[in-house]
Enzyme design. Structure first.
Site, PDB file in Angstrom:
ATOM      1  CE  LYS A  90      -3.265   2.590   2.972  1.00  0.00           C
ATOM      2  NZ  LYS A  90      -4.160   2.585   4.129  1.00  0.00           N
ATOM      3  CG  ASP A  98      -5.485   7.883   4.542  1.00  0.00           C
ATOM      4  OD1 ASP A  98      -6.397   8.561   4.001  1.00  0.00           O
ATOM      5  OD2 ASP A  98      -5.704   6.876   5.244  1.00  0.00           O
ATOM      6  CE  LYS A 120      -6.492   8.731   7.951  1.00  0.00           C
ATOM      7  NZ  LYS A 120      -7.141   7.605   8.636  1.00  0.00           N
ATOM      8  CG  ASP A 176      -1.873   5.188   4.897  1.00  0.00           C
ATOM      9  OD1 ASP A 176      -1.774   4.168   5.613  1.00  0.00           O
ATOM     10  OD2 ASP A 176      -2.936   5.518   4.332  1.00  0.00           O
ATOM     11  CG  ASP A 229      -9.845   7.575   6.598  1.00  0.00           C
ATOM     12  OD1 ASP A 229      -8.802   7.544   5.908  1.00  0.00           O
ATOM     13  OD2 ASP A 229      -9.858   7.773   7.832  1.00  0.00           O
ATOM     14  CD  GLU A 278      -6.762   5.240   2.391  1.00  0.00           C
ATOM     15  OE1 GLU A 278      -7.732   5.376   3.160  1.00  0.00           O
ATOM     16  OE2 GLU A 278      -5.621   4.933   2.798  1.00  0.00           O
ATOM     17  NE  ARG A 323     -11.063  -1.192   3.617  1.00  0.00           N
ATOM     18  CZ  ARG A 323     -11.665  -1.363   4.787  1.00  0.00           C
ATOM     19  NH1 ARG A 323     -12.807  -2.044   4.864  1.00  0.00           N
ATOM     20  NH2 ARG A 323     -11.137  -0.868   5.893  1.00  0.00           N
TER      21      ARG A 323
HETATM   22  N1  BES Z   1      -4.327   4.499   6.863  1.00  0.00           N
HETATM   23  C1  BES Z   1      -5.468   4.229   7.635  1.00  0.00           C
HETATM   24  C2  BES Z   1      -5.219   3.198   8.735  1.00  0.00           C
HETATM   25  C3  BES Z   1      -4.326   3.621   9.861  1.00  0.00           C
HETATM   26  C4  BES Z   1      -4.865   4.126  11.024  1.00  0.00           C
HETATM   27  C5  BES Z   1      -2.968   3.424   9.798  1.00  0.00           C
HETATM   28  C6  BES Z   1      -4.054   4.483  12.072  1.00  0.00           C
HETATM   29  C7  BES Z   1      -2.149   3.780  10.845  1.00  0.00           C
HETATM   30  C8  BES Z   1      -2.685   4.299  11.990  1.00  0.00           C
HETATM   31  C9  BES Z   1      -6.587   3.685   6.753  1.00  0.00           C
HETATM   32  O1  BES Z   1      -6.612   4.142   5.449  1.00  0.00           O
HETATM   33  C10 BES Z   1      -7.866   4.110   7.392  1.00  0.00           C
HETATM   34  O2  BES Z   1      -8.103   5.280   7.446  1.00  0.00           O
HETATM   35  N2  BES Z   1      -8.652   3.134   7.824  1.00  0.00           N
HETATM   36  C11 BES Z   1      -9.882   3.401   8.454  1.00  0.00           C
HETATM   37  C12 BES Z   1     -10.881   2.383   7.940  1.00  0.00           C
HETATM   38  C13 BES Z   1     -12.291   2.635   8.356  1.00  0.00           C
HETATM   39  C14 BES Z   1     -12.799   3.905   7.728  1.00  0.00           C
HETATM   40  C15 BES Z   1     -13.128   1.468   7.930  1.00  0.00           C
HETATM   41  C16 BES Z   1      -9.698   3.252   9.971  1.00  0.00           C
HETATM   42  O3  BES Z   1      -8.948   2.386  10.384  1.00  0.00           O
HETATM   43  O4  BES Z   1     -10.286   4.026  10.679  1.00  0.00           O
HETATM   44 ZN    ZN Z   2      -4.722   4.724   4.646  1.00  0.00          ZN
HETATM   45 ZN    ZN Z   3      -7.693   5.981   5.249  1.00  0.00          ZN
END
Ligand code: BES
Ligand code: ZN
Ligand code: ZN
Length: 472
Positions: free
Chosen positions: A241, A246, A253, A264, A323, A325, A327
């Site tokens: 990834k 992000d 966020k 990220d 968010d 994204e 996947r």
């Molecule tokens: N890049 C984030 C995941 C992340 C969170 C990495 C904290 C490192 C530290 C990912 O893209 C994300 O935002 N995931 C969301 C998914 C949710 C919206 C289903 C998350 O984990 O909140």
């Molecule tokens: Zn991310």
């Molecule tokens: Zn994200």
């Protein structure tokens, strides 16, 4: 780096680091220190500085406590030696033999000491500053450890390369620059390299990564590097990834969660580091690295909730959270890996905050459709001490992911918990029958906001060394 043998010991003209276990009896020529050892608390990490007269001057002998022999592991040894090197900051020669014991051979101790030296000395060079020259670390042993130390230092250099890519700020490390880095690596290591830009992605229908890219002023890149060390054999794909930043997209966020989102792209950085290690070792394996790189930002054309994207596989995805994204980028990268002929896939991604909540910062979450394949990776991770913990995927998660009235699936299931397993189930929807697959969620293990005695803060290069072990 220099390697000395025991006969050269007295001629070594620099500080010597002598690791000592509690209750240990030192061999010659250190036996004169045995009487004073009894007075010392040799708890792991304690350093005692002695001056040895040498002609008209003197040199330092650093006694490094290792604690109890039976508690020593490969990981603990490299962290203990790494901490000493990081705090000493001067040229040093490490005596290896006294760090070995029944369950840690001299050769293993040498590998950990050398890796620990390379890993612990890393610091990110501030933007605009010149790289500092590091003090040289040498090793002395009764065994022939030259090749072992060289190899461990190579592994550390590749891990540090991944850390460097991960630590770069996103205004510099854009998807274009990440692609350039990959291209330069390919040139240096003679790898096949293919970089797709938005135009090609549109032509082939990679609508998922392109959907994420719509809010960004930088184009997306789908990067493929191929290392062929076993002509005619099947390829494994390492899929990373590569979200160079992000922000969350329109599901923006909050500020505190956005801090650190330059990391990220650590999945991408780490698969590049792993491929570099595999290629530099000239391993007899076939491995490709595939990276989906883009930013996730807000812009006039940015994708939004309720949009439906058509992925490269042809499957349609209803956006329920912009968010989620990672996947979307990964599903097209996984499809691409299979179109390129990969029969085994390991993807690595800072995918879910839920993984950090479940496992913290030291574990990587692991998911698979093949216990045997994951078993092999676990064996390698036990050797390197990089911790993995398996989390489940089952039909119930798949059912939830597929629930959409307008598309084949949604990118985010709301309010049922198990966010890491749902993300993994989403990815598995894109894995073809007969392809072995592991998903590694490094959201916690990719970076540390505080440094540790044995490592600078920032990107960790997690699992680069383990993947190097897997494809030796
Ligand atoms: N890049 C984030 C995941 C992340 C969170 C990495 C904290 C490192 C530290 C990912 O893209 C994300 O935002 N995931 C969301 C998914 C949710 C919206 C289903 C998350 O984990 O909140
Ligand atoms: Zn991310
Ligand atoms: Zn994200």
């Amino acid at each position: 780096m220099k390697i000395y043998n025991l006969t050269e010991l007295s001629a070594i003209n620099m500080s010597l680091l002598l690791p000592v276990y509690e209750g240990a009896v030192l061999p010659d020529p250190f036996s004169e220190y045995n009487s004073c050892l009894k007075e010392l608390d040799l708890e792991a990490g304690k350093l005692f500085h002695l001056l040895i007269p040498q002609g008209s001057s003197s040199k330092s002998l650093l006694l490094l406590g290792l604690g109890k022999q039976e508690e020593m592991t490969a990981r603990k040894l490299r962290e203990t030696i790494g901490s000493a090197i990081r705090s000493f900051k001067k040229t040093l020669c490490i005596f290896i033999d006294t760090a070995a014991w029944e369950h840690l051979s001299i050769e293993e101790a040498a590998a950990e000491a050398a890796f620990g030296a390379g890993f612990s000395q890393y610091d990110f060079t501030k933007i605009g500053s010149k790289e500092e020259k590091l003090p040289e670390i040498s090793f002395v042993s009764s065994k022939d450890i030259d090749a072992i130390c060289q190899d461990a230092l190579l592994a550390a250099a590749c891990v540090n390369h991944a850390r460097n890519l991960g630590n770069m700020p996103s205004n510099i490390m854009t998807p274009e620059v990440l692609a350039k880095e990959a291209e330069e690596m390919a040139q240096e290591l003679n790898l096949e390299c293919e970089i797709l830009t938005n135009k090609e992605l549109e032509e082939m229908g990679a609508g998922a990564i392109l959907g994420v890219n719509k809010g960004s002023s930088h184009g997306a890149r789908l990067i493929t590097l191929k290392y062929e060390g076993a002509p005619g054999k099947d390829f494994t794909a390492l899929v990373g990834k590569g979200l160079t930043f992000d922000a969350g997209g329109y599901n923006l966020k909050p500020g505190s969660s956005m801090d650190g989102m330059k990391f990220d792209m650590c999945g991408a950085a780490n698969v590049l580091g792993a491929l570099e290690l595999i290629a530099r070792r000239k391993a007899k394996v076939n491995v490709m690295a595939i990276i989906g790189a883009t930013e996730n930002k807000i812009g006039p054309d940015g994708y939004t909730c309720n949009d439906v994207l058509t992925s490269l596989s042809g499957k349609t995805i209803e956006i329920t959270n912009t968010d989620a994204e990672g996947r979307l980028v990964l599903c097209d990268a996984i499809t691409w890996a299979q179109q390129k002929g990969a029969k085994r896939i390991i993807d690595m991604a800072t995918l879910t905050g839920a993984c950090v909540a479940a496992l913290g910062k030291n574990y990587t979450g692991a998911f698979t459709n093949s216990q045997a394949f994951l078993g092999k990776l676990e064996t390698c991770s036990q050797k390197t001490g990089e911790k993995l913990w398996q989390l489940p995927i089952d039909e119930d998660f798949h059912k939830q992911v597929r629930e959409s009235s307008v598309a084949d699936m949604t990118n985010c299931v709301i309010g049922t918990g198990a966010g890491s397993s749902l993300a993994a189930a989403f990815l598995e929807e894109f894995v073809d029958e007969g392809v072995e697959w592991i998903h590694l969620d490094i959201a916690g293990s990719s970076d540390f906001s505080d440094g540790k005695p044995y490592m600078a803060k920032g990107a960790t290069g997690v699992l680069v060394r383990t993947l190097g072990e897997m494809f030796r």
